[in-house]
Design a protein around this motif. Structure first.
Motif, PDB file in Angstrom:
ATOM      1  N   LEU A 380     -50.133   7.754  46.019  1.00 40.01           N
ATOM      2  CA  LEU A 380     -51.004   6.786  45.347  1.00 40.01           C
ATOM      3  C   LEU A 380     -52.337   7.421  44.959  1.00 40.01           C
ATOM      4  O   LEU A 380     -52.929   7.068  43.927  1.00 40.01           O
ATOM      5  CB  LEU A 380     -51.240   5.575  46.252  1.00 40.01           C
ATOM      6  CG  LEU A 380     -50.005   4.721  46.535  1.00 40.01           C
ATOM      7  CD1 LEU A 380     -50.357   3.583  47.483  1.00 40.01           C
ATOM      8  CD2 LEU A 380     -49.417   4.171  45.243  1.00 40.01           C
ATOM      9  N   LEU A 381     -52.826   8.340  45.777  1.00 42.92           N
ATOM     10  CA  LEU A 381     -54.048   9.058  45.441  1.00 42.92           C
ATOM     11  C   LEU A 381     -53.866   9.824  44.129  1.00 42.92           C
ATOM     12  O   LEU A 381     -54.726   9.780  43.238  1.00 42.92           O
ATOM     13  CB  LEU A 381     -54.411  10.019  46.571  1.00 42.92           C
ATOM     14  CG  LEU A 381     -55.784  10.699  46.507  1.00 42.92           C
ATOM     15  CD1 LEU A 381     -56.868   9.720  46.924  1.00 42.92           C
ATOM     16  CD2 LEU A 381     -55.806  11.921  47.429  1.00 42.92           C
ATOM     17  N   CYS A 382     -52.733  10.497  43.992  1.00 40.99           N
ATOM     18  CA  CYS A 382     -52.442  11.249  42.763  1.00 40.99           C
ATOM     19  C   CYS A 382     -52.244  10.303  41.583  1.00 40.99           C
ATOM     20  O   CYS A 382     -52.677  10.606  40.456  1.00 40.99           O
ATOM     21  CB  CYS A 382     -51.195  12.104  42.960  1.00 40.99           C
ATOM     22  SG  CYS A 382     -51.398  13.457  44.145  1.00 40.99           S
ATOM     23  N   CYS A 383     -51.586   9.166  41.824  1.00 36.65           N
ATOM     24  CA  CYS A 383     -51.404   8.181  40.754  1.00 36.65           C
ATOM     25  C   CYS A 383     -52.748   7.725  40.203  1.00 36.65           C
ATOM     26  O   CYS A 383     -52.946   7.643  38.981  1.00 36.65           O
ATOM     27  CB  CYS A 383     -50.627   6.974  41.270  1.00 36.65           C
ATOM     28  SG  CYS A 383     -48.877   7.265  41.565  1.00 36.65           S
ATOM     29  N   GLY A 384     -53.670   7.407  41.099  1.00 40.52           N
ATOM     30  CA  GLY A 384     -54.996   6.975  40.670  1.00 40.52           C
ATOM     31  C   GLY A 384     -55.723   8.054  39.904  1.00 40.52           C
ATOM     32  O   GLY A 384     -56.401   7.783  38.899  1.00 40.52           O
ATOM     33  N   PHE A 385     -55.589   9.285  40.350  1.00 41.31           N
ATOM     34  CA  PHE A 385     -56.252  10.413  39.686  1.00 41.31           C
ATOM     35  C   PHE A 385     -55.752  10.587  38.257  1.00 41.31           C
ATOM     36  O   PHE A 385     -56.536  10.615  37.300  1.00 41.31           O
ATOM     37  CB  PHE A 385     -56.008  11.692  40.490  1.00 41.31           C
ATOM     38  CG  PHE A 385     -56.616  12.928  39.881  1.00 41.31           C
ATOM     39  CD1 PHE A 385     -57.892  13.337  40.238  1.00 41.31           C
ATOM     40  CD2 PHE A 385     -55.919  13.677  38.943  1.00 41.31           C
ATOM     41  CE1 PHE A 385     -58.458  14.475  39.674  1.00 41.31           C
ATOM     42  CE2 PHE A 385     -56.468  14.814  38.376  1.00 41.31           C
ATOM     43  CZ  PHE A 385     -57.743  15.209  38.738  1.00 41.31           C
ATOM     44  N   PHE A 386     -54.428  10.697  38.086  1.00 44.67           N
ATOM     45  CA  PHE A 386     -53.869  10.999  36.769  1.00 44.67           C
ATOM     46  C   PHE A 386     -53.996   9.818  35.802  1.00 44.67           C
ATOM     47  O   PHE A 386     -54.259  10.007  34.614  1.00 44.67           O
ATOM     48  CB  PHE A 386     -52.410  11.434  36.906  1.00 44.67           C
ATOM     49  CG  PHE A 386     -52.246  12.779  37.541  1.00 44.67           C
ATOM     50  CD1 PHE A 386     -52.668  13.925  36.886  1.00 44.67           C
ATOM     51  CD2 PHE A 386     -51.680  12.914  38.797  1.00 44.67           C
ATOM     52  CE1 PHE A 386     -52.529  15.181  37.468  1.00 44.67           C
ATOM     53  CE2 PHE A 386     -51.528  14.153  39.390  1.00 44.67           C
ATOM     54  CZ  PHE A 386     -51.961  15.295  38.725  1.00 44.67           C
ATOM     55  N   MET A 387     -53.816   8.593  36.307  1.00 44.61           N
ATOM     56  CA  MET A 387     -53.931   7.449  35.409  1.00 44.61           C
ATOM     57  C   MET A 387     -55.380   7.232  34.984  1.00 44.61           C
ATOM     58  O   MET A 387     -55.655   6.856  33.843  1.00 44.61           O
ATOM     59  CB  MET A 387     -53.380   6.191  36.086  1.00 44.61           C
ATOM     60  CG  MET A 387     -53.154   5.036  35.123  1.00 44.61           C
ATOM     61  SD  MET A 387     -51.957   5.409  33.796  1.00 44.61           S
ATOM     62  CE  MET A 387     -50.395   5.182  34.642  1.00 44.61           C
ATOM     63  N   SER A 388     -56.316   7.477  35.879  1.00 45.22           N
ATOM     64  CA  SER A 388     -57.730   7.362  35.531  1.00 45.22           C
ATOM     65  C   SER A 388     -58.108   8.385  34.468  1.00 45.22           C
ATOM     66  O   SER A 388     -58.854   8.080  33.522  1.00 45.22           O
ATOM     67  CB  SER A 388     -58.595   7.562  36.781  1.00 45.22           C
ATOM     68  OG  SER A 388     -59.962   7.451  36.465  1.00 45.22           O
ATOM     69  N   PHE A 389     -57.599   9.600  34.591  1.00 46.84           N
ATOM     70  CA  PHE A 389     -57.844  10.611  33.569  1.00 46.84           C
ATOM     71  C   PHE A 389     -57.294  10.148  32.222  1.00 46.84           C
ATOM     72  O   PHE A 389     -57.933  10.333  31.179  1.00 46.84           O
ATOM     73  CB  PHE A 389     -57.184  11.934  33.970  1.00 46.84           C
ATOM     74  CG  PHE A 389     -57.311  13.009  32.922  1.00 46.84           C
ATOM     75  CD1 PHE A 389     -58.389  13.872  32.942  1.00 46.84           C
ATOM     76  CD2 PHE A 389     -56.371  13.143  31.907  1.00 46.84           C
ATOM     77  CE1 PHE A 389     -58.529  14.859  31.969  1.00 46.84           C
ATOM     78  CE2 PHE A 389     -56.495  14.121  30.936  1.00 46.84           C
ATOM     79  CZ  PHE A 389     -57.579  14.982  30.966  1.00 46.84           C
TER      80      PHE A 389
END
Length: 491
Positions: A380-389
């Motif tokens: 979920l941390l990675c999901c938030g990172f990539f989707m925010s980008f």
């Protein structure tokens, strides 16, 4: 349409005079964080309320389903006034309108906190929605007008954080307030944030007005308001059991009035929503690709907490502690987005990152109770990172080819579709969940149903790749600082 004209008000933004006679204004991060704080207040309020509705229903002496009026009245206000925000900012100045929007939102919050019954609360939520409708697009407009193009990616990455953090933090914050305090504090917490934001806006943000080339489009406001309001209500009600018929009727009404608006907009010299902006390549591509991706982003805060509570048996507090990982990931992104875009450019970054972000959310379909919690948290941390980008890039490159004289119209248009697609995301997620339950003959959703819903919404956002491929190689090059290296023949 003539160019914007900067008009300084008596209260100038804070500046510093250096020994070599250079004037230094506020850093772009200061401006972005001021605007982001106001938007965080709004995004948090929009989601924190849902947790408190059962408690509020008991205090008001009404059935809990009746409390949905507190949500839909706010959506109605958004639908009516967001399209008008750009025109109003042009007339009265972006700083004036943004600070007034904060004041109206805070006043509406105080009225909500004082509400003695549901009728009063609904009226207060409409007032609050009026402030919120102005804050979203005008805040973005303030940023576009106040920040140099070279700093736009960094500023936009700061601005995007509250849009992603608010919906994630809302439910656990609401649960804490309802459990340990009075539900009225849900609205009172907006007061200090709003007051500080109002002061900082008046202190640091410069006044800029635009000049419109036609009369205000009152008929367009009426037609677009009914269309968008009906569509938003229809999407929202489609997520509730037993409301499918009414939801379908509202969507039909929304489409009919939307067609009426399109016919009207072709004849009006200055329509409230300017669809001619879709002829601008980078803007139209960003709107379409971003809309497809926002369906996934809208569904995620709806599906994930439900899956963790109903499928895993977690408490609301425990589920909120895990879901907060996406918010942390989005905050980590803001430091690296400018470097990635400078190195690879918008087109390549959107294509590759879009695939990674989509597959990351698709991986949520595989979550099971026997997965280690640190692994789920990391995903979920990675999901938030990539989707925010991804949204930072979309929200920035959209304005690459937009002239200064059309900036206010573009921000209103973009924000309107952003809000519509996030609501549609909830609808699609709920319909996919219900459809899986119907096929598998379940009365209550099981893990397999949540998996199917995640795969459906991510399949939709995957189609955004087709549109990402349509960005030119040089899209946003002067914003990102990316220059494409071309080798000479024989090298």
């Amino acid at each position: 349409m003539s160019d914007q004209t900067s008009q300084a008000s008596p209260a100038r933004p804070l500046t510093i005079q250096t020994p070599d006679n250079k004037t230094i204004g506020p850093n772009f991060r200061t401006i972005a964080l001021i605007i982001a704080s106001a938007m965080f207040m709004e995004q948090l309020d929009a989601t924190v309320l849902a947790t408190a509705l059962p408690t509020m229903a008991r205090d008001f002496g009404v059935n809990p389903p009746a409390m949905s009026l507190a949500l839909t009245s706010y959506l109605l206000s958004l639908a009516i006034f967001i399209p008008a925000s750009g025109k109003i900012a042009d007339r009265f100045g972006s700083r004036t309108v943004f600070s007034a929007a904060i004041a109206v939102f805070v006043a509406g919050s105080i009225l909500c906190a004082q509400a003695p019954d549901l009728r009063f609360l609904v009226l207060a939520r409409i007032i609050q929605g009026l402030g919120g409708a102005m804050m979203m697009p005008v805040g973005r407009l303030v940023l576009m007008r106040s920040v140099a193009r070279k700093d736009l990616v960094s500023a936009m990455s700061w601005l995007l954080v509250p849009a992603l953090v608010g919906p994630i933090l809302g439910p656990p914050v609401g649960g804490l307030i309802v459990t340990y305090f009075d539900w009225r504090w849900i609205f009172y917490i907006n007061v200090p944030i709003g007051c500080i934001g109002f002061i900082l806006v008046r202190r640091f943000i410069e006044e800029v007005k635009g000049v419109s080339d036609g009369p205000f489009d009152f008929l367009g406001l009426f037609l677009s308001g009914i269309s968008l309001g009906s569509l938003l209500f229809g999407f929202e009600m489609a997520s509730r059991p037993g409301e499918g018929q009414l939801a379908g009727l509202l969507v039909i009404v929304g489409v009919i009035f939307g067609m009426g608006y399109l016919a009207h907009a072709r004849r009006h010299p200055s329509p409230i929503l300017d669809f001619s902006l879709m002829r601008v390549s980078s803007f139209s591509t960003s709107v379409i690709a971003g809309s497809l991706t926002r369906i996934t982003q809208g569904a995620q805060p709806f599906l994930l907490p439900l899956m963790l509570q109903l499928g895993f048996g977690f408490s609301a507090a425990r589920a909120g502690g895990i879901v907060v990982a996406t918010a942390l990931g989005s905050m980590m992104m803001k430091a690296v987005a400018p470097k990635i875009l400078r190195r690879f450019g918008f087109r390549a970054s959107l294509i590759v990152n879009g695939l990674i972000a989509t597959f990351g959310y698709a991986l949520c379909a595989a979550f099971r109770p026997d997965w280690p919690l640190p692994l789920i948290f990391s995903v979920l941390l990675c999901c938030g990172f990539f989707m925010s980008f991804q949204f930072t890039a979309y929200n920035t490159v959209a304005y690459d080819e937009i002239g200064r004289e059309r900036m206010s119209s573009a921000t209103s248009f973009y924000t309107t579709f952003q809000q519509l697609m996030l609501s549609l995301g909830i609808c699609v997620g709920a319909l996919a969940l219900s459809g899986s339950m119907l096929v598998r003959s379940h009365a209550t959703p099981e893990l397999g149903d949540f998996s199917a819903a995640f795969l459906v919404v991510t399949a939709i956002s995957l189609t955004a790749t087709i549109w990402n491929l349509r960005f030119s190689q040089s899209a946003g090059a002067d914003i990102s600082g990316h220059t494409k290296m071309v080798k000479a023949p024989g090298e």
